[in-house]
Scaffold this active site. Structure first.
Site, PDB file in Angstrom:
ATOM      1  N   HIS A   1       6.023   8.559 -27.617  1.00 13.87           N
ATOM      2  CA  HIS A   1       5.005   9.380 -26.956  1.00 13.87           C
ATOM      3  C   HIS A   1       5.135  10.851 -27.386  1.00 13.87           C
ATOM      4  CE1 HIS A   1       2.263  10.788 -23.883  1.00 13.87           C
ATOM      5  NE2 HIS A   1       3.197  11.604 -23.413  1.00 13.87           N
TER       6      HIS A   1
ATOM      7  N   ASN B   1      -2.103  18.316 -20.592  1.00 13.62           N
ATOM      8  CA  ASN B   1      -2.420  17.273 -21.578  1.00 13.62           C
ATOM      9  C   ASN B   1      -2.633  17.834 -22.979  1.00 13.62           C
ATOM     10  OD1 ASN B   1      -2.386  15.149 -19.661  1.00 13.62           O
ATOM     11  ND2 ASN B   1      -4.378  15.827 -18.932  1.00 13.62           N
TER      12      ASN B   1
ATOM     13  N   GLU C   1      -5.536  16.895 -10.663  1.00 11.72           N
ATOM     14  CA  GLU C   1      -6.116  17.240 -11.959  1.00 11.72           C
ATOM     15  C   GLU C   1      -7.636  17.432 -11.917  1.00 11.72           C
ATOM     16  OE1 GLU C   1      -4.126  15.417 -15.336  1.00 11.72           O
ATOM     17  OE2 GLU C   1      -6.050  15.369 -16.383  1.00 11.72           O
TER      18      GLU C   1
ATOM     19  N   ARG D   1       0.814  -1.237   0.000  1.00 15.28           N
ATOM     20  CA  ARG D   1       0.000   0.000   0.000  1.00 15.28           C
ATOM     21  C   ARG D   1       0.843   1.281   0.000  1.00 15.28           C
ATOM     22  NH1 ARG D   1      -2.971  -3.030   3.920  1.00 15.28           N
ATOM     23  NH2 ARG D   1      -4.625  -4.148   2.860  1.00 15.28           N
TER      24      ARG D   1
ATOM     25  N   HIS E   1      -2.442  15.593 -25.997  1.00 15.46           N
ATOM     26  CA  HIS E   1      -2.368  14.199 -25.533  1.00 15.46           C
ATOM     27  C   HIS E   1      -3.598  13.378 -25.933  1.00 15.46           C
ATOM     28  CE1 HIS E   1       1.054  15.680 -23.371  1.00 15.46           C
ATOM     29  NE2 HIS E   1       1.261  14.553 -22.735  1.00 15.46           N
TER      30      HIS E   1
ATOM     31  N   ARG F   1      -4.368  21.371 -13.982  1.00 13.40           N
ATOM     32  CA  ARG F   1      -3.400  20.345 -14.393  1.00 13.40           C
ATOM     33  C   ARG F   1      -3.770  19.710 -15.730  1.00 13.40           C
ATOM     34  NH1 ARG F   1      -0.127  15.784 -10.851  1.00 13.40           N
ATOM     35  NH2 ARG F   1       0.989  14.953 -12.651  1.00 13.40           N
TER      36      ARG F   1
ATOM     37  N   LYS G   1       2.192  11.266 -11.321  1.00  6.20           N
ATOM     38  CA  LYS G   1       1.310  10.398 -12.120  1.00  6.20           C
ATOM     39  C   LYS G   1       2.068   9.111 -12.429  1.00  6.20           C
ATOM     40  CE  LYS G   1      -1.868  13.448 -14.544  1.00  6.20           C
ATOM     41  NZ  LYS G   1      -2.298  13.932 -15.877  1.00  6.20           N
TER      42      LYS G   1
ATOM     43  N   HIS H   1      -2.598  10.234 -27.680  1.00  8.30           N
ATOM     44  CA  HIS H   1      -2.847   8.888 -27.122  1.00  8.30           C
ATOM     45  C   HIS H   1      -3.606   8.031 -28.126  1.00  8.30           C
ATOM     46  CE1 HIS H   1      -2.391  10.174 -22.600  1.00  8.30           C
ATOM     47  NE2 HIS H   1      -1.237  10.048 -23.227  1.00  8.30           N
TER      48      HIS H   1
ATOM     49  N   LYS I   1       5.953  22.900 -14.285  1.00  6.41           N
ATOM     50  CA  LYS I   1       5.202  21.718 -13.858  1.00  6.41           C
ATOM     51  C   LYS I   1       4.964  21.736 -12.348  1.00  6.41           C
ATOM     52  CE  LYS I   1       3.971  17.104 -14.361  1.00  6.41           C
ATOM     53  NZ  LYS I   1       4.009  15.877 -15.117  1.00  6.41           N
TER      54      LYS I   1
ATOM     55  N   GLU J   1       7.334  17.891 -25.089  1.00 11.10           N
ATOM     56  CA  GLU J   1       6.786  18.255 -23.775  1.00 11.10           C
ATOM     57  C   GLU J   1       7.392  19.582 -23.286  1.00 11.10           C
ATOM     58  OE1 GLU J   1       4.232  16.600 -22.734  1.00 11.10           O
ATOM     59  OE2 GLU J   1       4.492  14.419 -22.893  1.00 11.10           O
TER      60      GLU J   1
HETATM   61  P1  NAD Z   1      11.073   5.690 -22.526  1.00 12.84           P
HETATM   62  O1  NAD Z   1      10.999   5.574 -21.077  1.00 12.84           O
HETATM   63  O2  NAD Z   1      10.563   4.570 -23.360  1.00 12.84           O
HETATM   64  O3  NAD Z   1      12.585   5.988 -22.934  1.00 12.84           O
HETATM   65  C1  NAD Z   1      12.909   6.146 -24.282  1.00 12.84           C
HETATM   66  C2  NAD Z   1      14.040   5.215 -24.724  1.00 12.84           C
HETATM   67  O4  NAD Z   1      15.286   5.766 -24.335  1.00 12.84           O
HETATM   68  C3  NAD Z   1      13.991   3.828 -24.144  1.00 12.84           C
HETATM   69  O5  NAD Z   1      14.445   2.907 -25.094  1.00 12.84           O
HETATM   70  C4  NAD Z   1      14.969   3.929 -22.985  1.00 12.84           C
HETATM   71  O6  NAD Z   1      15.500   2.678 -22.612  1.00 12.84           O
HETATM   72  C5  NAD Z   1      16.020   4.805 -23.586  1.00 12.84           C
HETATM   73  N1  NAD Z   1      16.800   5.586 -22.648  1.00 12.84           N
HETATM   74  C6  NAD Z   1      16.388   6.172 -21.520  1.00 12.84           C
HETATM   75  N2  NAD Z   1      17.361   6.939 -21.019  1.00 12.84           N
HETATM   76  C7  NAD Z   1      18.429   6.803 -21.820  1.00 12.84           C
HETATM   77  C8  NAD Z   1      19.723   7.373 -21.819  1.00 12.84           C
HETATM   78  N3  NAD Z   1      20.093   8.280 -20.921  1.00 12.84           N
HETATM   79  N4  NAD Z   1      20.591   6.994 -22.793  1.00 12.84           N
HETATM   80  C9  NAD Z   1      20.195   6.106 -23.752  1.00 12.84           C
HETATM   81  N5  NAD Z   1      18.967   5.575 -23.817  1.00 12.84           N
HETATM   82  C10 NAD Z   1      18.090   5.928 -22.861  1.00 12.84           C
HETATM   83  O7  NAD Z   1      10.309   6.997 -23.057  1.00 12.84           O
HETATM   84  P2  NAD Z   1      10.125   8.467 -22.461  1.00 12.84           P
HETATM   85  O8  NAD Z   1       9.918   9.337 -23.630  1.00 12.84           O
HETATM   86  O9  NAD Z   1      11.150   8.804 -21.476  1.00 12.84           O
HETATM   87  O10 NAD Z   1       8.747   8.341 -21.659  1.00 12.84           O
HETATM   88  C11 NAD Z   1       7.541   8.084 -22.309  1.00 12.84           C
HETATM   89  C12 NAD Z   1       6.569   7.546 -21.299  1.00 12.84           C
HETATM   90  O11 NAD Z   1       6.332   8.523 -20.297  1.00 12.84           O
HETATM   91  C13 NAD Z   1       5.212   7.200 -21.878  1.00 12.84           C
HETATM   92  O12 NAD Z   1       4.816   5.952 -21.412  1.00 12.84           O
HETATM   93  C14 NAD Z   1       4.306   8.279 -21.343  1.00 12.84           C
HETATM   94  O13 NAD Z   1       2.982   7.852 -21.180  1.00 12.84           O
HETATM   95  C15 NAD Z   1       4.940   8.605 -20.034  1.00 12.84           C
HETATM   96  N6  NAD Z   1       4.667   9.946 -19.534  1.00 12.84           N
HETATM   97  C16 NAD Z   1       4.269  10.056 -18.242  1.00 12.84           C
HETATM   98  C17 NAD Z   1       4.052  11.301 -17.722  1.00 12.84           C
HETATM   99  C18 NAD Z   1       3.683  11.436 -16.264  1.00 12.84           C
HETATM  100  O14 NAD Z   1       3.351  12.535 -15.838  1.00 12.84           O
HETATM  101  N7  NAD Z   1       3.747  10.401 -15.487  1.00 12.84           N
HETATM  102  C19 NAD Z   1       4.229  12.449 -18.493  1.00 12.84           C
HETATM  103  C20 NAD Z   1       4.629  12.298 -19.805  1.00 12.84           C
HETATM  104  C21 NAD Z   1       4.854  11.032 -20.321  1.00 12.84           C
HETATM  105  N1  GLY Z   2       2.020  14.858 -17.983  1.00 15.42           N
HETATM  106  C1  GLY Z   2       0.752  15.339 -17.529  1.00 15.42           C
HETATM  107  C2  GLY Z   2       0.678  15.518 -16.073  1.00 15.42           C
HETATM  108  O1  GLY Z   2       1.592  15.242 -15.335  1.00 15.42           O
HETATM  109  O2  GLY Z   2      -0.328  15.943 -15.596  1.00 15.42           O
END
Ligand code: NAD
Ligand code: GLY
Length: 360
Positions: free
Chosen positions: A264, A244, A236, A120, A247, A240, A142, A251, A226, A184
């Site tokens: 993404h 998006n 949100e 939890r 998005h 917040r 998130k 999405h 942010k 972003e």
């Molecule tokens: P990712 O985590 O898939 O990373 C992209 C690629 O780069 C992967 O292959 C990873 O292994 C590689 N990588 C990471 N760091 C590296 C480095 N320093 N050197 C070499 N390779 C590296 O993609 P991302 O763009 O970081 O994240 C996308 C994800 O984030 C999506 O799933 C999206 O939904 C999520 N997201 C979440 C939020 C949130 O608020 N929680 C906000 C925006 C996006």
């Molecule tokens: N990436 C959208 C949020 O954090 O709200």
């Protein structure tokens, strides 16, 4: 090093931003309660940065249990999440054991969700290593996994204790991923920070060239935006949602094509252009502003046209969006550069028109 604070009362936490912060064990130490931590990473990032993180933590007398997941958006699933729980239980991790997510947004979202659920809630720390995760996903709590019917549909709001934003990790990031992260960054300029948008128009080449000073500035300004939004509206219920922008359409592209096909950030870029097109056709955004939006995404090497899924399929997928309220679709649209709104005023026919204009 610069430090920002995400102000959430007793759940407030720092974001340390700089080049080399990962080597500083004193920054980790106050946030870790046990002599053992779990580091969740993937098969790409672990070989690059796990040893560095391990040696930093060992300086503070903390040992590391690594959990290495397969790499890719297509693995942001229940099955992969369970691998984390298997490791946590198999190694007798406790509720006060800290989980560190070392990687991009996929690892951050999954590690965070695992931390939210395990017994939890266990403490967790974000160590983002992509531009996208440095400027967005590591901050704000998130966490989620994907479902075949919709992206990030299963998750929790769960804040980290600390974000360690080490810009030097960007040295190894593939070009395509760096560009995806810019989507972003540009978003903050578009939704609430017009001065930053102008700075980006003038400095995008430096960011693409990985100029350290420019990257630190962009990460700091993005995280500051942010942090303000999250502090004002953690769950949100209002502002917040503006984060998006692009998005809902994005999405739909990611889910419609299959996770991992478009990155993404690429989907968000094309989605932002569809949202801007719609804002323009509603008479809210000028043609000149639309052109500026298109120009900056082109400059960033990001797509400005969506995948040709057909408007009907887009709309079907968009009906699963988390902003849908009472069955009505709400979208983030632009009134100007630096001014976004959440609106249910666009009809589905108007949405379809904008999709057709941008996606064929
Ligand atoms: P990712 O985590 O898939 O990373 C992209 C690629 O780069 C992967 O292959 C990873 O292994 C590689 N990588 C990471 N760091 C590296 C480095 N320093 N050197 C070499 N390779 C590296 O993609 P991302 O763009 O970081 O994240 C996308 C994800 O984030 C999506 O799933 C999206 O939904 C999520 N997201 C979440 C939020 C949130 O608020 N929680 C906000 C925006 C996006
Ligand atoms: N990436 C959208 C949020 O954090 O709200």
């Amino acid at each position: 090093m610069q430090t920002l604070q995400v102000a959430l009362g007793e759940r407030s936490y720092p974001i340390h931003i700089g080049s080399g912060v990962l080597s500083n064990h004193e920054l980790f130490f106050p946030h870790i309660r046990q002599k053992k931590v779990v580091v969740v990473s993937n098969t790409t990032v672990a070989p690059l940065y796990l040893d560095l993180l391990r040696s930093t933590l060992e300086k503070a007398g903390i040992s590391v249990l690594p959990v290495i997941l397969p790499d890719g958006e297509q693995y942001k699933t229940w099955e992969t999440l369970n691998l984390i729980f298997d490791a946590l239980l198999g190694n007798h991790c406790e509720r006060s054991t800290t989980l560190i997510a070392l990687g991009g947004g996929v690892i951050g979202d999954m590690g965070g969700f695992a931390a939210a659920c395990y017994q939890r809630g266990m403490p967790f720390i974000q160590v983002p290593t992509t531009l996208l995760s440095l400027v967005d996903s590591s901050v704000g709590g998130k966490t989620a996994i994907n479902h075949p019917l919709g992206k990030n549909m299963i998750g929790a709001f769960y804040q980290p204790k600390l974000v360690m934003a080490d810009i030097s990790t960007l040295a190894t990031l593939p070009e395509r991923e760096l560009k995806a992260g810019l989507a972003e960054v540009i978003k903050y300029g578009l939704i609430r920070d017009p001065e930053f948008f102008v700075w980006l128009e003038n400095n995008l080449d430096k960011l693409l060239g990985r100029d350290e000073e420019a990257l630190i500035y962009a990460v700091h300004r993005s995280c500051a935006n942010k942090a303000e939004v999250v502090a004002a509206d953690e769950r949100e219920t209002g502002e917040r949602a503006l984060l998006n922008l692009g998005h809902t359409f994005g999405h739909a592209i990611e889910t419609g094509l299959g996770y991992g096909e478009w990155l993404h950030g690429e989907a968000v870029a094309a989605g932002t252009l569809i949202a801007a097109e719609l804002s323009c056709s509603l008479g809210w955004l000028s043609r000149e502003a639309l052109l500026r939006v298109e120009t900056i995404f082109v400059q960033a090497g990001l797509p400005v046209r969506g995948a040709p899924l057909g408007a009907a399929r887009y709309l079907e997928l968009m009906r699963h969006d988390k902003k849908v309220q009472d069955g009505k679709m709400r979208l983030v649209l632009l009134r100007d550069i630096g001014k976004a709104v959440v609106s249910d005023e666009a009809s589905e026919a108007q949405m379809a028109e904008a999709i057709d204009a941008r996606c064929t």
